[in-house]
Design an enzyme around this catalytic site. Structure first.
Site, mmCIF file in Angstrom:
data_model
loop_
_atom_site.group_PDB
_atom_site.id
_atom_site.type_symbol
_atom_site.label_atom_id
_atom_site.label_comp_id
_atom_site.label_asym_id
_atom_site.label_seq_id
_atom_site.Cartn_x
_atom_site.Cartn_y
_atom_site.Cartn_z
ATOM 1 N N THR A 1 -8.512 -5.786 4.058
ATOM 2 C CA THR A 1 -8.482 -4.858 2.926
ATOM 3 C C THR A 1 -9.467 -5.393 1.901
ATOM 4 O O THR A 1 -9.344 -6.548 1.468
ATOM 5 C CB THR A 1 -7.085 -4.760 2.309
ATOM 6 N N TYR B 1 2.599 2.882 15.173
ATOM 7 C CA TYR B 1 3.283 3.102 13.889
ATOM 8 C C TYR B 1 4.687 3.692 14.027
ATOM 9 O O TYR B 1 5.474 3.626 13.084
ATOM 10 C CB TYR B 1 2.426 3.965 12.958
ATOM 11 N N GLN C 1 -3.334 2.150 15.036
ATOM 12 C CA GLN C 1 -2.261 2.638 14.163
ATOM 13 C C GLN C 1 -1.444 3.736 14.837
ATOM 14 O O GLN C 1 -0.202 3.739 14.765
ATOM 15 C CB GLN C 1 -2.873 3.158 12.866
ATOM 16 N N ARG D 1 1.259 16.152 13.239
ATOM 17 C CA ARG D 1 2.452 16.949 13.559
ATOM 18 C C ARG D 1 2.143 18.431 13.337
ATOM 19 O O ARG D 1 2.697 19.064 12.422
ATOM 20 C CB ARG D 1 3.636 16.520 12.688
ATOM 21 N N TYR E 1 1.232 5.699 -0.513
ATOM 22 C CA TYR E 1 0.798 6.901 0.208
ATOM 23 C C TYR E 1 0.976 8.060 -0.755
ATOM 24 O O TYR E 1 1.716 8.990 -0.504
ATOM 25 C CB TYR E 1 1.700 7.022 1.441
ATOM 26 N N ARG F 1 -7.533 3.637 13.392
ATOM 27 C CA ARG F 1 -6.646 4.776 13.600
ATOM 28 C C ARG F 1 -6.039 4.818 14.997
ATOM 29 O O ARG F 1 -4.894 5.276 15.159
ATOM 30 C CB ARG F 1 -7.420 6.072 13.342
ATOM 31 N N GLU G 1 -10.261 3.883 3.830
ATOM 32 C CA GLU G 1 -9.399 4.606 2.901
ATOM 33 C C GLU G 1 -9.820 4.219 1.496
ATOM 34 O O GLU G 1 -9.734 3.053 1.105
ATOM 35 C CB GLU G 1 -7.918 4.289 3.132
ATOM 36 N N ASP H 1 0.845 -1.183 0.000
ATOM 37 C CA ASP H 1 0.000 0.000 0.000
ATOM 38 C C ASP H 1 0.887 1.242 0.000
ATOM 39 O O ASP H 1 1.770 1.384 0.850
ATOM 40 C CB ASP H 1 -0.908 0.003 1.225
ATOM 41 N N GLU I 1 -9.646 12.400 7.748
ATOM 42 C CA GLU I 1 -9.499 13.696 7.080
ATOM 43 C C GLU I 1 -10.830 14.436 7.014
ATOM 44 O O GLU I 1 -10.899 15.636 7.295
ATOM 45 C CB GLU I 1 -9.021 13.499 5.649
ATOM 46 N N LYS J 1 -3.773 -1.937 10.232
ATOM 47 C CA LYS J 1 -4.103 -2.075 8.816
ATOM 48 C C LYS J 1 -4.321 -3.530 8.379
ATOM 49 O O LYS J 1 -4.984 -3.779 7.377
ATOM 50 C CB LYS J 1 -2.963 -1.494 7.963
ATOM 51 N N THR K 1 -4.764 6.463 0.165
ATOM 52 C CA THR K 1 -6.002 7.231 0.143
ATOM 53 C C THR K 1 -6.001 8.268 -0.967
ATOM 54 O O THR K 1 -5.041 9.021 -1.131
ATOM 55 C CB THR K 1 -6.212 7.930 1.487
ATOM 56 N N ASP L 1 -8.973 0.235 2.146
ATOM 57 C CA ASP L 1 -7.965 -0.199 3.108
ATOM 58 C C ASP L 1 -8.459 0.207 4.508
ATOM 59 O O ASP L 1 -8.102 1.253 5.024
ATOM 60 C CB ASP L 1 -6.613 0.443 2.786
ATOM 61 N N GLU M 1 -9.272 3.921 -2.222
ATOM 62 C CA GLU M 1 -8.044 3.805 -3.006
ATOM 63 C C GLU M 1 -8.312 3.113 -4.338
ATOM 64 O O GLU M 1 -9.365 2.506 -4.558
ATOM 65 C CB GLU M 1 -6.991 3.003 -2.229
ATOM 66 N N HIS N 1 -3.696 14.025 0.917
ATOM 67 C CA HIS N 1 -3.907 13.142 2.071
ATOM 68 C C HIS N 1 -2.711 13.183 3.018
ATOM 69 O O HIS N 1 -2.869 13.331 4.239
ATOM 70 C CB HIS N 1 -4.137 11.708 1.575
#
Length: 389
Positions: free
Chosen positions: A237, A224, A220, A122, A108, A217, A179, A106, A338, A233, A324, A213, A181, A113
């Site tokens: 899927t 992560y 994750q 962040r 990104y 959250r 997600e 997968d 999001e 994850k 995504t 996917d 995709e 996104h």
């Protein structure tokens, strides 16, 4: 004999012809192709043994010249009359996982996104990490948990730690997400130690599917750092049952958005493989987002080139997904984290203010693209319903 009538405006006309694996009533799984609202049994019409298999893998492994030959034969056959026993209504068959998934990766690839998640996770730093515009970021998933559309999704459990908690706890995910995709299916693999260039993309990739996917959250977020997604994850899927051939997407090809700084030499040439595809996300029967695939920063050709640039082999049945799909506007965001800005800005679904998925929720993702005949082609949908942990 049966002649299939294709209504004007059908998303599954002769410009599409997506493949599937299906079981007819009382029959065994075999390869079919969709025309309008019918599935044509290819083993019964073309008499080639690979179409009597319960997956597309044997056919996909034969290569692009064979894919084109079969597409021409199918176009000719379905334009005329077909044996009654070879034609089934879509509503009468059981659609199955269309290919044996060898590996699953997968990516990104959406700048929108990645930037949105960067701002969420962040807030005091640059949204994109320094490597993001130099390479297609990705992670390896679990091929064994790729399931076909319509498969119920059991809410996962794992460790999670909320910001107001001192220590982690184990339990069901409280922030279950989607997600939206696009996934790409490798037909012809490559040797270990070799590479696949951007210019060879069409020789290796057979077609595209829709992907959801599913993402926990909270699991994750806790796991992560430092090695990336794992249990958040890997539980499921979902993919659509229809594999749209890359040949059907020629009219949808567009350049990617401008890539600055210019990609390194091994990623150049892939910029011509952007795709103008419109996705739709429906939550409990209500459309909540329309993500535009044309906004994706990295193309599928660049993703495959990066996947193999270190000599990693790819195999028939490999699935790699785009990550995504999101656009610059709120209604174009392809994940609920999001869309609701981390749960702080709920959306209204069927009269309720909603953030993440509840048990019993159902999500369906669909998509259309421009067709070579001037109309539109469809991907069908990838649908899943959430069951309790």
């Amino acid at each position: 004999m049966t002649r299939i009538a294709v209504p004007e405006g059908s998303l599954f006309g002769l410009a599409n012809l997506p493949y599937c694996v299906f079981s007819p009533p009382g029959g065994t799984p075999r390869v079919g192709v969709r025309v309008a609202d019918s599935v044509v049994d290819l083993a019964a019409t073309l008499r080639d043994e690979e179409f009597a298999e319960p997956s597309l893998n044997a056919f996909m492994a034969q290569g692009r010249a064979r894919w084109n030959e079969v597409r021409e034969r199918i176009t000719e056959l379905v334009s005329g009359e077909l044996p009654d026993a070879a034609v089934h209504a879509v509503s009468d068959v059981k659609l199955r996982l269309p290919f044996e998934v060898a590996d699953y990766v997968d990516f990104y690839a959406s700048e929108h996104h990645a930037s949105n998640l960067g701002r969420l996770f962040r807030p005091d730093a640059e949204p994109l990490l320094p490597n993001w515009k130099h390479l297609p970021v990705g992670y390896h998933g679990r091929s064994g948990t790729v399931v076909v559309s319509g498969t119920d999704i059991v809410r996962p459990s794992g460790q999670r730690k909320a910001p107001d908690e001192d220590t982690p706890t184990f339990g069901e995910s409280r922030r279950l997400d989607i997600e939206a995709e696009l996934g790409f299916v490798v037909g012809v693999g490559s040797e270990l130690g070799g590479t696949v260039s951007c210019t060879d993309f069409a020789e290796h990739v057979f077609g595209a599917v829709l992907v959801n996917d599913w993402s926990a959250r909270d699991i994750q977020a806790w796991e992560y750092v430092p090695l990336g997604p794992f249990l958040g994850k890997s539980f499921a899927t979902s993919i659509s049952p229809w594999v749209v051939p890359m040949a059907a997407l020629e009219a949808a090809r567009v350049p990617t958005p401008p890539q600055d700084p210019p990609p390194l030499p091994y990623l150049r040439g892939g910029e011509s493989w952007g795709l103008d595809i419109d996705l739709s996300v429906v939550w409990n029967g209500e459309e909540v987002a329309r993500p535009p695939y044309r906004e994706m920063y990295w193309s599928p050709a660049q993703m495959l080139a990066h996947l193999t640039c270190n000599g990693a082999s790819c195999r028939t049945g490999d699935l790699y997904a785009s990550g995504t799909v999101s656009g610059p506007r709120r209604h174009e965001r392809g994940a609920f984290i999001e869309l609701t800005w981390g749960g702080k800005e709920p959306v209204e679904v069927a009269g309720q203010q909603r953030t993440f998925l509840l048990d019993g929720d159902e999500v369906a993702i669909s998509a259309t693209a421009a067709a070579v005949d001037g109309g539109r082609i469809g991907f069908g949908e990838v649908r899943g319903r959430i069951l309790p942990a």
